[in-house]
Design an enzyme around this catalytic site. Structure first.
Site, PDB file in Angstrom:
ATOM      1  N   GLY A  73      57.109  28.675  13.956  1.00  0.00           N
ATOM      2  CA  GLY A  73      56.864  27.258  14.203  1.00  0.00           C
ATOM      3  C   GLY A  73      56.361  26.259  13.292  1.00  0.00           C
ATOM      4  N   VAL A  80      53.263  28.042  11.169  1.00  0.00           N
ATOM      5  CA  VAL A  80      52.883  29.338  11.928  1.00  0.00           C
ATOM      6  C   VAL A  80      53.812  30.448  11.253  1.00  0.00           C
ATOM      7  CG1 VAL A  80      52.047  30.384  13.881  1.00  0.00           C
ATOM      8  CG2 VAL A  80      51.588  27.802  13.651  1.00  0.00           C
ATOM      9  N   ASP A 196      45.830  18.468  25.432  1.00  0.00           N
ATOM     10  CA  ASP A 196      47.041  18.553  25.518  1.00  0.00           C
ATOM     11  C   ASP A 196      47.705  19.694  26.005  1.00  0.00           C
ATOM     12  OD1 ASP A 196      49.617  17.468  24.444  1.00  0.00           O
ATOM     13  OD2 ASP A 196      49.414  18.583  22.119  1.00  0.00           O
TER      14      ASP A 196
END
Length: 396
Positions: A73, A80, A196
């Site tokens: 990602g 990542v 989040d």
């Protein structure tokens, strides 16, 4: 050759290197010239990174211990990657943060990265290994990159798992929500507010469909609450009053900014996730972010009877308790965990919810792809500007 010849050769080479320290590169076109400049800048950074002694918790570089693999990602400040430990052959995830990119992003970007590292260190030493929180194992840092070695979660996010399930029931929802609340309870006890909570940050460790090995990840927006609220500094207060999170999951008190951040903003986001998991669409939506924010402040959402048929009344009551605009009326994590719905949730299948979630997941993936393409274009334009500035400075 003998040692004398080697010494003489090396001294001759050093002399030649000093004499030929200036080189002239002739490019056939402007594009080739820019490519040369970009390559030289990259080469200089790589050489400096190799020669710079890293400030590591362990010995050597992260690349001495791990075989780095494919990209899993991309984020605002880095990527990542999947990696494998050389000795144990165990899989991990490497979050590689580019410090040079953060420096160009300004003080806010640097502050965000430092805050995430601070939160991860607190989780590692205060909570240690929690079954429902993504574990952090090691930190590596030098002048150019910061590398975080994390637990590898290869089971996909929450919506991916639900879509792949052959049979999806209300009981599956209750198991996931209970484990998320248990993870939040551990975070709040350590003085950490996630800020989040959303389906994309709820990941599974394995691809086993029957396993509910769910974990909370991504602490880039997390906040460490100050214990002494009255004597807290101005910087702490402003960081707690900033609007942080994803539209649709942000709590109403964050948007008004009158009270300080509290752990109940995570309860609101978890309530939104519960609503989506039960009916397949978000409780608050709008044509743009400002419309979503306006409806969130008012708590303007409905329970459409045709979509809630077959879902227990206890599940609906828990959603109402978690999505209260008034902080005093909204339940805490501890109160939510004591709800009787978790022990009495039915095995009724939710096929329509699964279909809606598949459509919602597809739209979200398309938005992510568009966002990545636009960010990559912005980076390319930025690199072109940097090259132009380098050309101008070199000409001067």
């Amino acid at each position: 050759e003998d040692e004398k010849t080697e010494d003489r050769g090396s001294s001759l080479f050093e002399g030649r290197r000093c004499q030929c320290s200036t080189w002239q590169l002739v490019a056939s076109s402007r594009v080739q010239r820019e490519d040369w400049i970009r390559s030289l800048i990259t080469s200089v950074r790589l050489i400096e990174r190799v020669e710079e002694p890293a400030k590591l918790r362990g010995l050597g570089s992260v690349f001495d211990h791990f075989k780095v693999g494919k990209i899993l990602g991309r984020g605002r400040f880095g990527v990542v990657r999947e990696c494998t430990h050389f000795k144990s052959h165990e899989k991990f995830a490497l979050k590689i943060i580019n410090k040079t990119k953060n420096a160009t992003g300004g003080k806010a970007a640097m502050r965000t990265v430092r805050n995430e590292l601070k939160v991860l260190r607190r989780i590692r030493f205060m909570i240690k290994r929690h079954p429902y929180i993504c574990s952090t194992f090691e930190f590596y840092e030098d002048r150019f990159i910061t590398v975080i070695v994390m637990e590898f979660l290869g089971g996909g996010d929450l919506f991916d798992r639900i879509v792949k399930l052959g049979k999806y029931t209300e009981r599956d929802t209750s198991i996931v929500i209970r484990r998320l609340l248990e993870a939040l309870r551990a975070l709040h006890k350590a003085g950490i507010v996630h800020r989040d909570m959303k389906p994309e940050n709820v990941l599974f460790a394995t691809t086993n469909r029957d396993a509910h090995d769910v974990k909370i990840a991504d602490f880039g927006c997390a906040l460490i609450q100050s214990r002494r609220r009255k004597k807290s500094s101005y910087s702490t207060m402003t960081s707690e009053r900033n609007i942080v999170g994803t539209p649709g999951y942000i709590a109403p008190e964050v948007l008004t900014a009158t009270p300080r951040y509290s752990s109940k903003c995570d309860v609101w986001a978890c309530g939104v996730i519960l609503y989506i998991m039960l009916v397949g669409y978000p409780p608050i939506h709008g044509r743009n972010e400002w419309e979503v924010f306006s409806r969130t402040r008012k708590g303007a959402f409905k329970f459409y009877e045709q979509d809630w048929v077959g879902i227990s009344s206890k599940a609906r009551k828990l959603v109402q308790r978690m999505l209260q605009v008034d902080l005093k009326k909204r339940c805490s994590v501890q109160q939510a965990l004591k709800d009787s719905w978790f022990s009495t949730s039915s095995e009724t299948e939710l096929p329509l919810t699964q279909i809606r979630l598949e459509s919602l997941n597809r739209k979200m993936k398309e938005k992510e792809v568009d966002a990545e393409e636009s960010s990559s274009k912005d980076e390319e334009n930025k690199e072109e500007k940097d090259v132009t500035l380098t050309n101008t400075s070199s000409t001067t």
